[in-house]
Design an enzyme around this catalytic site. Structure first.
Site, mmCIF file in Angstrom:
data_model
loop_
_atom_site.group_PDB
_atom_site.id
_atom_site.type_symbol
_atom_site.label_atom_id
_atom_site.label_comp_id
_atom_site.label_asym_id
_atom_site.label_seq_id
_atom_site.Cartn_x
_atom_site.Cartn_y
_atom_site.Cartn_z
ATOM 1 N N LYS A 117 0.855 -1.179 0.000
ATOM 2 C CA LYS A 117 0.000 0.000 0.000
ATOM 3 C C LYS A 117 0.888 1.224 0.000
ATOM 4 O O LYS A 117 2.027 1.167 0.476
ATOM 5 C CB LYS A 117 -0.892 0.023 1.259
ATOM 6 C CG LYS A 117 -2.128 0.858 1.093
ATOM 7 C CD LYS A 117 -3.205 0.115 0.321
ATOM 8 C CE LYS A 117 -4.435 0.926 0.116
ATOM 9 N NZ LYS A 117 -5.505 0.113 -0.487
HETATM 10 P P1 NAD Z 1 -13.041 7.845 -3.007
HETATM 11 O O1 NAD Z 1 -11.993 8.838 -2.675
HETATM 12 O O2 NAD Z 1 -13.465 7.684 -4.421
HETATM 13 O O3 NAD Z 1 -14.355 8.138 -2.136
HETATM 14 C C1 NAD Z 1 -14.305 8.274 -0.751
HETATM 15 C C2 NAD Z 1 -15.680 8.640 -0.244
HETATM 16 O O4 NAD Z 1 -15.626 8.722 1.185
HETATM 17 C C3 NAD Z 1 -16.184 10.003 -0.734
HETATM 18 O O5 NAD Z 1 -17.565 9.931 -0.980
HETATM 19 C C4 NAD Z 1 -15.923 10.927 0.451
HETATM 20 O O6 NAD Z 1 -16.811 12.031 0.495
HETATM 21 C C5 NAD Z 1 -16.158 9.969 1.615
HETATM 22 N N1 NAD Z 1 -15.453 10.400 2.825
HETATM 23 C C6 NAD Z 1 -14.182 10.842 2.937
HETATM 24 N N2 NAD Z 1 -13.907 11.182 4.212
HETATM 25 C C7 NAD Z 1 -15.040 10.949 4.907
HETATM 26 C C8 NAD Z 1 -15.413 11.132 6.262
HETATM 27 N N3 NAD Z 1 -14.554 11.624 7.147
HETATM 28 N N4 NAD Z 1 -16.665 10.763 6.605
HETATM 29 C C9 NAD Z 1 -17.532 10.262 5.706
HETATM 30 N N5 NAD Z 1 -17.251 10.088 4.415
HETATM 31 C C10 NAD Z 1 -16.025 10.433 4.035
HETATM 32 O O7 NAD Z 1 -12.511 6.454 -2.389
HETATM 33 P P2 NAD Z 1 -12.906 4.986 -2.836
HETATM 34 O O8 NAD Z 1 -11.940 4.528 -3.858
HETATM 35 O O9 NAD Z 1 -14.368 4.906 -3.093
HETATM 36 O O10 NAD Z 1 -12.554 4.177 -1.501
HETATM 37 C C11 NAD Z 1 -13.455 4.095 -0.419
HETATM 38 C C12 NAD Z 1 -13.009 2.987 0.504
HETATM 39 O O11 NAD Z 1 -12.956 1.751 -0.231
HETATM 40 C C13 NAD Z 1 -11.615 3.155 1.108
HETATM 41 O O12 NAD Z 1 -11.627 2.593 2.398
HETATM 42 C C14 NAD Z 1 -10.739 2.328 0.195
HETATM 43 O O13 NAD Z 1 -9.560 1.890 0.847
HETATM 44 C C15 NAD Z 1 -11.675 1.187 -0.095
HETATM 45 N N6 NAD Z 1 -11.335 0.449 -1.332
HETATM 46 C C16 NAD Z 1 -11.313 1.078 -2.535
HETATM 47 C C17 NAD Z 1 -11.025 0.336 -3.675
HETATM 48 C C18 NAD Z 1 -11.045 0.941 -5.051
HETATM 49 O O14 NAD Z 1 -10.905 0.192 -6.030
HETATM 50 N N7 NAD Z 1 -11.265 2.239 -5.199
HETATM 51 C C19 NAD Z 1 -10.722 -1.027 -3.575
HETATM 52 C C20 NAD Z 1 -10.765 -1.629 -2.313
HETATM 53 C C21 NAD Z 1 -11.080 -0.888 -1.198
#
Ligand code: NAD
Length: 424
Positions: A117
């Site tokens: 990561k």
């Molecule tokens: P992103 O940046 O596209 O979206 C993040 C979302 O979380 C946004 O809607 C934002 O407004 C919200 N957010 C941020 N801070 C916040 C807070 N303090 N309180 C409430 N909401 C909040 O990110 P993503 O890619 O959708 O990832 C989201 C989660 O999924 C993360 O934990 C990431 O590690 C996990 N994840 C993502 C992927 C991927 O392919 N993108 C894969 C596996 C896991």
């Protein structure tokens, strides 16, 4: 809005840091496997950790120095693989924890990768595109020495997207020659895979569907509340709605919305395109991140940040099913309590493994230069998600343990075998 806690509860006097929290889950599974202490040490300890200074000239003309990290946790089963996060709260402990989760996730979903990561402590929401590009290129330059299509392959995570991956690939390729396989989650025009953008959410909803099927039930008609409307949260809403479910609440960092009868998800996408938040969407009540967790819905999908389900708020959770779209959204003590209350938690390393699975497909397509259509990607993804779900479901029943412990047991066994076969 959720206030982020800075540590995890362990006792009234000690709080877990992120890495300790993941290792707590590790130990639970390792105990059940009777894993030898030496092997535990090997599997727990990150292979390599890099911390770099990332000086960026801001649009104002001033230089700001950001902290950047890349942790390669375990590479016994293949090249290190894991996302890059841009978020103000990125720190070494969290990156370590997320790298470790990636080692278990890649093993559980059975793709030939290890776990890594990376992240930069920055606030991408308040940076211009040119600042983000300069940051990405500088960060790439400083960690390029440990990257490579057969060494370590980043991907998007919170705060990063296909554009960031494109800059990363370009910066790396300018040093080593054309290398699309050095990063996944690229735009399709640069060798990205069809279906990668939606892959994580597709996987989340597929395991929810598999869960209902395993009980002779179906997702259609079920209600869901989703925290986060970024890559994962927004497409979770899309697929839940597409499969006939009702999305009743969604929140993001700026606010949230609730409609008991179900939100108009396609209209919400249009709203978001313009406003960059779900807040204020017409025809819905206001919702906040804490109240969302306590809604009486069939399924709760945390898809934003970590540590949102705490020992304090988990007693209010009414949903019988939690599918973890986000990484480590549930603190260890909360997890235990949910299990005792009979609430099923489909853990992050299973539920959100769709992203890394399609990253694997993307990487294979880059290496062979033979590209698949979206149907093939989704079919293969569906198959892998359902197989992993059934493996976990079956072991959890046999062991009479939570799905998280079963998932960790399967993963640890696979990584442990690879380590031992390689002679470590
Ligand atoms: P992103 O940046 O596209 O979206 C993040 C979302 O979380 C946004 O809607 C934002 O407004 C919200 N957010 C941020 N801070 C916040 C807070 N303090 N309180 C409430 N909401 C909040 O990110 P993503 O890619 O959708 O990832 C989201 C989660 O999924 C993360 O934990 C990431 O590690 C996990 N994840 C993502 C992927 C991927 O392919 N993108 C894969 C596996 C896991």
């Amino acid at each position: 809005m959720t206030t982020r806690t800075t540590g995890r509860y362990k006792s009234s006097t000690h709080r877990y840091n992120a890495y300790e929290a993941v290792n707590e889950l590790f130990d639970k599974a390792a105990d059940r496997l009777n894993m030898a202490e030496e092997l535990r040490q090997i599997l727990k300890t990150p292979f390599r950790e890099i911390e770099v200074a990332v000086p960026v000239r801001m649009d104002s003309g001033k230089i700001h120095v950001y902290a950047g990290f890349r942790v390669q946790h375990n590479g016994a089963r293949g090249p290190w693989k894991g996302g890059i996060r841009y978020h103000p709260e990125v720190d070494k402990d969290e990156v370590r924890a997320l790298a470790s989760l990636m080692s278990w996730k890649t093993a559980l979903i059975d793709v030939p990768f290890g776990g890594a990561k990376g992240g930069v402590a920055c606030d991408p929401m308040n940076m211009s595109m040119t600042e983000l590009e300069r940051l990405t290129r500088k960060f790439t330059a400083r960690i390029a020495i440990v990257l490579g299509p057969h060494r370590d392959i980043p991907a998007p995570d919170m705060g990063t997207d296909g554009q960031v991956m494109a800059w990363l690939m370009d910066e790396y390729s300018s040093r080593r020659g054309y290398s699309p396989g050095v990063v996944t989650g690229k735009p399709v025009s640069l060798g990205g895979s069809q279906g990668r953008i939606t892959a994580t959410a597709y996987g989340v909803i597929t395991v929810a569907d598999a869960f209902y099927k395993s009980r002779g039930d179906k997702l259609e008609g079920k209600t869901a509340a989703i925290q986060g409307f970024g890559n994962v949260g927004s497409y979770c809403a899309h697929f839940w709605h597409e499969r006939g479910g009702k999305v009743v609440a969604i929140t993001d960092v700026k606010g949230g919305v609730y409609n008991e009868k179900g939100l108009d998800v396609p209209a919400l996408f249009d709203w978001f395109k313009e406003k960059r938040t779900v807040a204020g969407f017409p025809g819905a009540d206001v919702m906040n991140n804490q109240d969302l967790l306590a809604l009486p819905v069939d399924c709760l999908i945390p898809a934003a940040i970590g540590d949102v389900i705490t020992p304090d708020n988990c007693t209010h959770i009414k949903a019988p099913l939690i599918v973890e779209g986000a990484n480590h959204p549930t603190m260890p003590e909360a997890d235990e309590e949910l299990h005792e209350r009979g609430i099923t938690v489909i853990p992050d390393i299973l539920a959100n493994a769709g992203g890394v699975t399609v990253s694997y497909f993307e990487w294979s397509q880059n290496l062979t230069q033979f590209y698949w259509d979206e149907d093939r990607v989704n079919q293969e993804l569906d198959r892998k998600m359902r197989k992993a779900f059934m493996d976990v479901h079956t072991l959890a029943r046999q062991e009479k343990c939570s799905k998280r412990t079963a998932a960790m047991m399967l993963a640890l066994k696979r990584v442990g075998e690879a380590e031992q076969q390689r002679g470590n």
